[in-house]
Design a protein around this motif. Structure first.
Motif, PDB file in Angstrom:
ATOM      1  N   PHE A  76       0.828  -1.207   0.000  1.00 33.95           N
ATOM      2  CA  PHE A  76       0.000   0.000   0.000  1.00 33.95           C
ATOM      3  C   PHE A  76       0.864   1.260   0.000  1.00 33.95           C
ATOM      4  CE2 PHE A  76      -3.481  -2.772   1.533  1.00 33.95           C
ATOM      5  CZ  PHE A  76      -4.390  -2.466   0.531  1.00 33.95           C
ATOM      6  N   LEU A  77       1.963   1.217   0.696  1.00 31.09           N
ATOM      7  CA  LEU A  77       2.888   2.338   0.700  1.00 31.09           C
ATOM      8  C   LEU A  77       3.438   2.574  -0.710  1.00 31.09           C
ATOM      9  CD1 LEU A  77       4.095   4.367   2.686  1.00 31.09           C
ATOM     10  CD2 LEU A  77       5.971   2.783   3.052  1.00 31.09           C
ATOM     11  N   GLY A  78       3.751   1.500  -1.406  1.00 33.43           N
ATOM     12  CA  GLY A  78       4.208   1.617  -2.791  1.00 33.43           C
ATOM     13  C   GLY A  78       3.152   2.199  -3.707  1.00 33.43           C
ATOM     14  N   VAL A  79       1.898   1.807  -3.499  1.00 31.44           N
ATOM     15  CA  VAL A  79       0.803   2.355  -4.313  1.00 31.44           C
ATOM     16  C   VAL A  79       0.660   3.849  -4.053  1.00 31.44           C
ATOM     17  CG1 VAL A  79      -1.704   2.323  -4.636  1.00 31.44           C
ATOM     18  CG2 VAL A  79      -0.442   0.178  -4.524  1.00 31.44           C
ATOM     19  N   ILE A  80       0.737   4.257  -2.802  1.00 32.40           N
ATOM     20  CA  ILE A  80       0.628   5.676  -2.457  1.00 32.40           C
ATOM     21  C   ILE A  80       1.751   6.474  -3.107  1.00 32.40           C
ATOM     22  CG2 ILE A  80       0.819   7.319  -0.541  1.00 32.40           C
ATOM     23  CD1 ILE A  80      -0.632   5.181   1.179  1.00 32.40           C
TER      24      ILE A  80
END
Length: 100
Positions: A76-80
């Motif tokens: 999710f951090l990568g998506v953000i």
């Protein structure tokens, strides 16, 4: 409009005055912001407190051995980061002046 009213309207600068002002002040344009590369955008994202909080949480999950939770949070951090980078890069491209 009658002649009397026309004489009251401002007529603007003469060509000579305009040339003098141009030489004195330069062209009438806003300063351009510095160019932002992908690395600059990623550094800006990494400086955000929310990003740092989530990255710390990922590290804590890995240290505690909860790899599944850490992996999900990291994804999710990568998506953000990807969304923020994509939107910022697009905004930078749109802010370039159009060729006329």
């Amino acid at each position: 409009m009658n002649e009397q009213c026309r004489s009251c309207l401002p007529s603007g600068l003469s060509a000579e005055q305009a040339a003098r002002q141009l030489a004195l002040d330069g062209p009438n344009e806003l300063p351009r912001p510095p160019r932002r590369t992908g690395w600059h955008i990623l550094l800006e994202v990494a400086r955000e407190p929310m990003f740092q909080l989530l990255a710390t949480a990922v590290a804590i999950y890995f240290i505690l051995g909860d790899r599944a939770e850490a992996s999900v949070l990291l994804a999710f951090l990568g998506v953000i980061v990807a969304i923020t980078w994509y939107r910022s890069a697009g905004r930078s491209a749109c802010s370039k002046p159009c060729a006329t």
